[in-house]
Design a protein around this motif. Structure first.
Motif, PDB file in Angstrom:
ATOM      1  N   GLN A  70      59.045  14.129  90.983  1.00 46.98           N
ATOM      2  CA  GLN A  70      58.243  15.177  91.586  1.00 46.98           C
ATOM      3  C   GLN A  70      59.112  16.083  92.439  1.00 46.98           C
ATOM      4  N   VAL A  71      58.587  17.272  92.690  1.00 52.66           N
ATOM      5  CA  VAL A  71      59.221  18.189  93.614  1.00 52.66           C
ATOM      6  C   VAL A  71      58.252  18.459  94.752  1.00 52.66           C
ATOM      7  N   GLN A  72      58.782  18.890  95.874  1.00 51.40           N
ATOM      8  CA  GLN A  72      57.937  19.301  96.993  1.00 51.40           C
ATOM      9  C   GLN A  72      57.845  20.821  96.970  1.00 51.40           C
ATOM     10  N   ALA A  78      60.589  25.323  96.124  1.00 57.37           N
ATOM     11  CA  ALA A  78      60.621  23.925  95.719  1.00 57.37           C
ATOM     12  C   ALA A  78      61.876  23.231  96.213  1.00 57.37           C
ATOM     13  N   TYR A 130      60.719  22.285  85.355  1.00 56.33           N
ATOM     14  CA  TYR A 130      59.300  22.248  85.689  1.00 56.33           C
ATOM     15  C   TYR A 130      58.579  23.531  85.291  1.00 56.33           C
ATOM     16  N   ALA A 152      51.604  24.686  91.872  1.00 61.89           N
ATOM     17  CA  ALA A 152      51.706  23.316  91.390  1.00 61.89           C
ATOM     18  C   ALA A 152      52.771  23.269  90.309  1.00 61.89           C
ATOM     19  N   ARG A 201      54.661  20.798  87.058  1.00 65.41           N
ATOM     20  CA  ARG A 201      54.681  19.629  86.184  1.00 65.41           C
ATOM     21  C   ARG A 201      55.990  19.650  85.406  1.00 65.41           C
ATOM     22  N   ARG A 202      56.552  18.459  85.216  1.00 69.62           N
ATOM     23  CA  ARG A 202      57.839  18.355  84.545  1.00 69.62           C
ATOM     24  C   ARG A 202      57.662  18.492  83.044  1.00 69.62           C
ATOM     25  N   TYR A 243      49.569  18.646  86.273  1.00 70.18           N
ATOM     26  CA  TYR A 243      50.372  19.063  87.418  1.00 70.18           C
ATOM     27  C   TYR A 243      50.335  17.923  88.444  1.00 70.18           C
ATOM     28  N   ASP A 244      51.498  17.462  88.872  1.00 71.47           N
ATOM     29  CA  ASP A 244      51.527  16.333  89.792  1.00 71.47           C
ATOM     30  C   ASP A 244      52.221  16.624  91.108  1.00 71.47           C
ATOM     31  N   SER A 245      52.628  17.862  91.304  1.00 73.96           N
ATOM     32  CA  SER A 245      53.168  18.275  92.589  1.00 73.96           C
ATOM     33  C   SER A 245      52.401  19.515  93.027  1.00 73.96           C
ATOM     34  N   TRP A 246      51.911  19.479  94.259  1.00 75.53           N
ATOM     35  CA  TRP A 246      51.096  20.582  94.765  1.00 75.53           C
ATOM     36  C   TRP A 246      51.588  21.009  96.138  1.00 75.53           C
TER      37      TRP A 246
END
Length: 119
Positions: free
Chosen positions: A1-3, A24, A32, A97, A99-100, A106-109
């Motif tokens: 994930q990224v922030q 990010a 991503y 958001a 997603r890789r 999407y798993d990073s928001w």
């Protein structure tokens, strides 16, 4: 994930412009796909725009086509949403958001940035 951290929101009059940024952290940001979403009070979240990891396929919500432009600068690990000809109905909290590659969801928001367009 990224922030992810959004910035650039604010109050603008109808017809004005804003540029949102989504910065990010992480070493593989170029892998991503990034999307912008928005949610107004009492309304469903809308998928506003998307730019793929390669940068050459984009998606826009019909109501923003021709007014909003999504772009990315992988060297700066930032995705931008240029918003022109803003309308009061664009008022919402805007989220980015990510997603890789190979992921569906999407798993990073980010935390969101408020955009308010006055009439």
């Amino acid at each position: 994930q990224v922030q992810l951290v959004e910035s650039g929101g604010g109050l603008v009059q109808a017809g004005g412009s804003l540029r949102l940024s989504c910065a990010a952290s992480g070493r593989t940001f170029s892998a991503y796909t990034v999307g912008w979403f928005r949610q107004a009070p009492g309304k469903e979240r809308e998928y506003v725009a998307r730019i793929t990891w390669s940068g050459d396929i984009t998606y826009y919500l019909d109501s923003v086509k021709g007014r909003f432009t999504i772009s990315r600068d992988d060297a700066k690990k930032t995705v931008f949403l240029q918003m022109n000809s803003l309308k009061p109905e664009d008022t919402a909290v805007y989220y980015c958001a990510a997603r890789r590659i190979g992921k569906v969801d999407y798993d990073s928001w980010g935390q969101g940035t408020q955009v308010t367009v006055s009439s």
